[in-house]
Enzyme design. Structure first.
Site, PDB file in Angstrom:
ATOM      1  N   GLU A 150      -7.903  -7.663   5.242  1.00 28.90           N
ATOM      2  CA  GLU A 150      -7.020  -8.689   4.690  1.00 28.90           C
ATOM      3  C   GLU A 150      -6.298  -9.453   5.788  1.00 28.90           C
ATOM      4  O   GLU A 150      -6.079 -10.665   5.668  1.00 28.90           O
ATOM      5  CB  GLU A 150      -6.048  -8.039   3.708  1.00 28.90           C
ATOM      6  CG  GLU A 150      -6.739  -7.598   2.418  1.00 28.90           C
ATOM      7  CD  GLU A 150      -6.071  -6.436   1.710  1.00 28.90           C
ATOM      8  OE1 GLU A 150      -4.863  -6.206   1.947  1.00 28.90           O
ATOM      9  OE2 GLU A 150      -6.755  -5.746   0.928  1.00 28.90           O
ATOM     10  N   TYR A 169       0.830  -1.207   0.000  1.00 33.06           N
ATOM     11  CA  TYR A 169       0.000   0.000   0.000  1.00 33.06           C
ATOM     12  C   TYR A 169       0.866   1.259   0.000  1.00 33.06           C
ATOM     13  O   TYR A 169       0.490   2.275  -0.573  1.00 33.06           O
ATOM     14  CB  TYR A 169      -0.939  -0.005   1.197  1.00 33.06           C
ATOM     15  CG  TYR A 169      -2.105  -0.957   1.019  1.00 33.06           C
ATOM     16  CD1 TYR A 169      -3.248  -0.559   0.343  1.00 33.06           C
ATOM     17  CD2 TYR A 169      -2.050  -2.254   1.517  1.00 33.06           C
ATOM     18  CE1 TYR A 169      -4.313  -1.428   0.159  1.00 33.06           C
ATOM     19  CE2 TYR A 169      -3.108  -3.135   1.347  1.00 33.06           C
ATOM     20  CZ  TYR A 169      -4.238  -2.715   0.669  1.00 33.06           C
ATOM     21  OH  TYR A 169      -5.278  -3.578   0.487  1.00 33.06           O
TER      22      TYR A 169
END
Length: 421
Positions: free
Chosen positions: A140, A98
């Protein structure tokens, strides 16, 4: 929650950012892959990059998330986040990625929008990005924990125990864990990623639904060979069709996916077209294995009976369920389709026999035009939108619900469910 200051900036700039998102994401991927080419090895699908599907997916998800935050500042779009999180876990996305995406995405935003990206604008969009990223990272992490795999490492070797030619262009592979340990837990409707090494040495992956009941150590995936036409050839599907044989090993992820068969007793409608039948057959197999007595309408559309993958098995499973009904439509010809098969495209109104139950939970899977058309028919028949669940094959999302909440001027992205994701 989005801060008041950022909300005002996002509302003012979202139309302009939305219009530039395709250019932004095009530049983002080009720069990122030029500097980080290792991300194309086993993470991003080259076919989706070539077709533009991946960048449209990213653009659509950002626009939809920002629009949802503006529509309800105290809530997050849980369905959108859940769908993305499952897809990320299935390819092994990790927290650090990310930060990589943020670097190149915001670099692309600054390049495309130039002086319009003031410090206030940059800060507001940065807040949106990290709100979305933090929510996905948390989801996640839970998915990896539930799957009992290390974050970013959902992979395991499976042995092909049987290869079945279903139709011209569709093959099923029956698989068993190569290490002899029990298969991971799965739910009917979920999918797995299959990762293979291509002739040039680069690993590529695609997702395939489990097309069998998930309760045993032998699992099945059913793969349609994707030919080029207006889109790139399906690298993974073509390689599997050419080379995967009994005794070979394939690398599969743990099962993921949030469109799964519920455990209730409400009526069910399983509506599919083409290879979209695969999750539906898995659900039917689960219902039959558990002795379900739920009312089930199974509706399928295909080009012809010869093109209908898993057709005989579908008929057998429907016959095993005490309150199930099957209706099929064949666009080319219904000849050979058996009693009740219809020619033409699927039309839900006027089906003979018991009416379609308005309180049913609907599972929908097929090409995008098919899904849009059938969803519209269902809504006109009185089925609430919240009862319609759809599976998407592809990197992008069919944001049918989010589109109605997105501010005017922002385009969200849609995709079909017609083959490997």
């Amino acid at each position: 929650m989005l801060s008041d200051e950022s909300a005002a900036v996002i509302e003012a700039t979202l139309p302009a950012v939305g219009e530039a998102l395709d250019e932004i994401t095009t530049r983002f991927y080009a720069t990122m892959f030029a500097e980080r080419p290792e991300l194309l090895d086993g993470m991003f699908n080259r076919g989706n990059q070539a077709s533009g599907a991946q960048r449209r997916a990213l653009a659509g998800s950002i626009a939809a998330f920002a629009g949802a935050l503006l529509a309800d500042r105290d809530a997050r779009p849980e369905n959108l986040l859940g769908r993305i999180a499952h897809k990320h876990a299935a390819v092994g996305v990790t927290d650090d990625q990310y930060t990589i995406v943020h670097k190149y995405l915001f670099g692309a935003i600054a390049e495309v929008l130039g002086g319009a990206v003031t410090p206030e604008v940059a800060a507001a969009w940065d807040e949106v990005y990290w709100l979305m990223a933090a929510a996905l990272i948390a989801r996640e992490a839970r998915l990896y924990l539930e799957a009992q795999v290390e974050p970013g490492r959902p992979w395991r070797q499976w042995t092909v125990v049987e290869r079945r030619e279903e139709t011209p262009g569709v093959v099923s592979f029956l698989l068993r864990p190569a290490d002899g340990r029990p298969a991971p837990a799965a739910r009917a409707g979920q999918y797995v990623s299959v990762r293979v090494r291509m002739p040039d040495g680069v690993r590529q992956l695609r997702q395939y639904s489990l097309s069998s009941a998930p309760g045993t150590d032998v699992r099945r995936i059913t793969v349609k060979r994707v030919h080029g036409g207006d889109a790139p050839e399906g690298e993974v599907s073509n390689l599997l069709h050419r080379t995967a044989r009994e005794g070979d090993e394939l690398t599969l992820s743990a099962p993921f996916g949030d469109v799964v068969l519920d455990d209730g007793d409400a009526p069910l409608m399983l509506v599919s077209a083409g290879i979209g039948c695969t999750p539906m057959v898995g659900m039917l197999a689960r219902l039959a294995a558990t002795g379900s007595t739920r009312p089930v309408h199974v509706l399928h559309a295909d080009r012809s009976p010869a093109d209908h993958a898993l057709r005989a098995e579908t008929h057998d499973l429907v016959e095993r369920l005490p309150d199930a009904r099957l209706v099929e439509w064949y666009e080319a010809s219904a000849d050979g389709g058996g009693p009740g098969a219809r020619s033409g495209q699927m039309l839900l109104e006027g089906i003979d026999g018991p009416a379609l139950p308005a309180d049913a939970t609907v599972y929908l899977c097929g090409p995008l035009p098919f899904m849009r058309e059938i969803r519209g028919q269902l809504l006109r028949l009185g089925v609430p939108a919240r009862h319609i669940r759809y599976e998407v094959f592809g990197p992008d999302l069919w944001l049918a619900d989010a589109q109605s909440r997105t501010p005017r001027g922002v385009q969200t992205v849609a995709s079909g469910c017609a083959g490997p994701r």
